[in-house]
Design a protein around this motif. Structure first.
Motif, mmCIF file in Angstrom:
data_model
loop_
_atom_site.group_PDB
_atom_site.id
_atom_site.type_symbol
_atom_site.label_atom_id
_atom_site.label_comp_id
_atom_site.label_asym_id
_atom_site.label_seq_id
_atom_site.Cartn_x
_atom_site.Cartn_y
_atom_site.Cartn_z
ATOM 1 N N ARG A 104 0.848 -1.358 -0.089
ATOM 2 C CA ARG A 104 -0.034 -0.113 0.018
ATOM 3 C C ARG A 104 0.799 1.194 0.080
ATOM 4 N N TRP A 105 1.814 1.329 1.072
ATOM 5 C CA TRP A 105 2.489 2.678 1.105
ATOM 6 C C TRP A 105 3.200 2.995 -0.219
ATOM 7 N N ILE A 106 4.203 2.167 -0.646
ATOM 8 C CA ILE A 106 5.090 2.737 -1.583
ATOM 9 C C ILE A 106 4.151 2.659 -2.900
ATOM 10 N N ASN B 125 -6.966 5.956 -4.978
ATOM 11 C CA ASN B 125 -8.620 6.011 -4.278
ATOM 12 C C ASN B 125 -8.891 4.885 -3.575
ATOM 13 N N PRO B 126 -8.782 3.622 -4.019
ATOM 14 C CA PRO B 126 -9.081 2.535 -3.490
ATOM 15 C C PRO B 126 -8.310 2.151 -2.310
ATOM 16 N N ILE B 127 -6.965 2.559 -2.096
ATOM 17 C CA ILE B 127 -6.205 2.555 -0.964
ATOM 18 C C ILE B 127 -6.636 3.322 0.035
ATOM 19 N N VAL B 128 -6.963 4.759 -0.282
ATOM 20 C CA VAL B 128 -7.509 5.852 0.682
ATOM 21 C C VAL B 128 -8.715 5.260 1.528
ATOM 22 N N TRP C 164 3.421 7.988 7.303
ATOM 23 C CA TRP C 164 2.815 7.549 6.108
ATOM 24 C C TRP C 164 2.914 5.788 5.898
ATOM 25 N N ARG C 165 4.155 5.483 6.315
ATOM 26 C CA ARG C 165 4.190 4.081 6.497
ATOM 27 C C ARG C 165 2.847 3.237 7.135
ATOM 28 N N GLY C 166 1.968 4.110 7.812
ATOM 29 C CA GLY C 166 0.837 3.403 8.538
ATOM 30 C C GLY C 166 -0.106 2.933 7.447
ATOM 31 N N LEU C 167 0.010 3.367 6.153
ATOM 32 C CA LEU C 167 -0.867 2.632 5.119
ATOM 33 C C LEU C 167 -0.498 1.329 5.119
ATOM 34 N N ASP C 168 0.680 0.843 5.452
ATOM 35 C CA ASP C 168 0.853 -0.748 5.055
ATOM 36 C C ASP C 168 0.360 -1.662 6.202
ATOM 37 N N ARG C 169 -0.428 -0.913 7.337
ATOM 38 C CA ARG C 169 -0.787 -1.861 8.341
ATOM 39 C C ARG C 169 -2.195 -1.390 8.974
ATOM 40 N N VAL C 170 -3.111 -2.476 9.656
ATOM 41 C CA VAL C 170 -4.083 -2.084 10.472
ATOM 42 C C VAL C 170 -3.730 -1.911 11.768
ATOM 43 N N GLU C 171 -4.003 -0.851 12.366
ATOM 44 C CA GLU C 171 -3.632 -0.829 13.771
ATOM 45 C C GLU C 171 -4.784 -1.668 14.527
ATOM 46 N N PRO C 172 -4.367 -2.472 15.321
ATOM 47 C CA PRO C 172 -5.143 -3.329 16.115
ATOM 48 C C PRO C 172 -6.267 -2.709 16.998
ATOM 49 N N GLY C 173 -7.392 -3.170 17.032
ATOM 50 C CA GLY C 173 -8.520 -2.878 17.787
ATOM 51 C C GLY C 173 -9.307 -1.523 17.222
#
Length: 456
Positions: A330-332, A373-376, A444-453
């Protein structure tokens, strides 16, 4: 070019997402035969998507015809920017604030009334223009009113998709994909068609077709789309909310969403990026491109052709992401595609009067621009708790739209002050700096992961 998705409301006819996915699988497994029952189930959704496509195509016609009408009658880039501002400002305002009114009217009725009112306003632009009785103040009043009622009508469109998808036994993903495809197709067809129609019919005649498109959209909806009723529990909650509605309560709900948004650095960074890029994109679409086509190419067809190339590229980008997006990091992907999509069109318009190279640049950048757009959308739904999604995503959408009306005004003033070439170079430089941020800042690296909870 960048638009934020909205959160669909829970309405009658809903069922679990797993059930929706199974229905899609059943449809695919059963071949592509459509029984009469399937046609009846899917008819309302397809009719609504068709209505939206017709209306959006008409709006694309006016997006070319009205700026051209202003340039022909005034010769002023500032006046062109002012008209774009006056149309978009009430559109954004009503998108953000018309929710309670739409709830009272009902989704279908709000969509119908908004399209009918827009048809009348746009028809008056045509009629007064043909009679040479359209002073600039009257034009501003009519486009402002049309923008306001379109904003109210459009605030009802996204919540209509999930219940119609349930009726069709389709998943939200499939229904929203068709809906989004209709929007991209409308831009793809409407913008180049507008250039041809302005050359053949004149700007006023092209505006008339936009008025007709609103009437067709309302007719399709009235004839084939059923009334969408809320689920019983939600209906009771809405009735209670209606009885005790107050400005204080409304603002309190908005503040809760705003607090959550301020506390999420990634979403806040994303919002800032979208506000700035929307502002600059609007300056390009509403001012720089029409001025470039009018003053340098001397052909309305060039405006429509370049806009259509961008729309085609966006459609290709969205389809490619839908097909293979899950396999991309996602991020890159987001960072590179945003960077490659944003600044080059400004430098192309500044650097050449040749239509073909500019159209090629807009197409390629459109492909890259369709990918983020789909990533957002995925990131928003993952990070925002379900109970806050309406308020948080509504706040993001309203905030993101704020740059659009000011983009028209900014573009007109800048082009008038320093000339088109310098204006495009300056805007492109700002766009380049802003879109480098996702590659530079760690948030912006947070685009690559889902924060728990968070996704609850």
């Amino acid at each position: 070019m960048r638009r934020l998705p909205t959160t669909p409301a829970r309405c009658a006819l809903t069922r679990s997402s797993s059930s929706s996915r199974n229905s899609d699988a059943d449809d695919d497994a059963g071949g592509h035969e459509m029984t009469s029952a399937a046609v009846r189930r899917r008819g309302p959704l397809l009719a609504f998507v068709s209505a939206y496509f017709v209306s959006a195509t008409g709006t694309a016609l006016s997006a070319v015809a009205i700026p051209w009408l202003v340039l022909v009658t005034t010769g002023s880039a500032v006046a062109t920017g002012v008209v774009g501002f006056v149309e978009m400002a009430p559109y954004v305002l009503l998108q953000a604030t018309a929710g309670p009114l739409v709830d009272r009217l009902g989704l279908r009725r709000a969509f119908l009334l908004g399209n009918l009112a827009a048809a009348v306003a746009v028809f008056l632009v045509f009629l007064l223009g043909e009679l040479h009785a359209l002073p600039f103040g009257a034009l501003l009043a009519l486009v402002g009113f049309a923008g306001a009622v379109r904003g109210a009508a459009d605030s009802a469109t996204n919540p209509m998709i999930p219940p119609l998808a349930r009726l069709a036994h389709w998943s939200d993903e499939r229904a929203v994909g068709i809906y989004s495809g209709a929007n991209r197709a409308a831009l793809l067809i409407g913008l180049p068609l507008a250039g041809v129609l302005v050359a053949l019919l004149g700007p006023a005649g092209t505006v008339l077709l936009d008025s007709i498109s609103f009437l067709i959209a309302a007719t399709l909806t009235a004839a084939f789309v059923p009334v969408i009723a809320p689920a019983p529990a939600e209906a009771g909650a809405k009735a209670n909310a209606t009885a005790r509605v107050s400005v204080r309560g409304y603002l309190a709900e908005l503040r809760e969403g705003a607090r959550f948004l301020r506390g999420d650095r990634l979403l806040l960074s994303l919002l800032v990026l979208i506000v700035v890029t929307n502002l600059l994109d609007q300056a390009m679409n509403a001012v720089f491109l029409p001025v470039w086509a009018h003053d340098r190419v001397h052909d309305a067809v060039a405006f429509g052709l370049v806009g259509g190339a961008s729309g085609l590229g966006m459609l290709v980008g969205v389809l490619l992401t839908a097909w293979g997006g899950r396999r991309l990091p996602r991020w890159i992907t987001f960072a590179l595609c945003t960077l490659l999509a944003s600044a080059p069109p400004f430098f192309a318009v500044a650097g050449t009067d040749a239509v073909l190279p500019v159209a090629v640049v807009f197409f390629v950048c459109g492909v890259f621009g369709g990918v983020p757009n789909p990533i957002v959308g995925a990131v928003q739904f993952e990070r925002v708790p379900a109970r806050l999604q309406t308020r948080v995503l509504g706040a993001m959408k309203a905030s993101a739209y704020l740059g659009i009306p000011f983009g028209s005004l900014f573009g007109g003033l800048l082009a008038q002050a320093v000339g088109l070439t310098a204006a495009c170079v300056a805007a492109g430089a700002v766009m380049l700096v802003v879109t480098i941020a996702p590659l530079v800042f760690p948030v912006w690296r947070g685009l690559d992961r889902v924060e728990p909870g968070l996704a609850t």
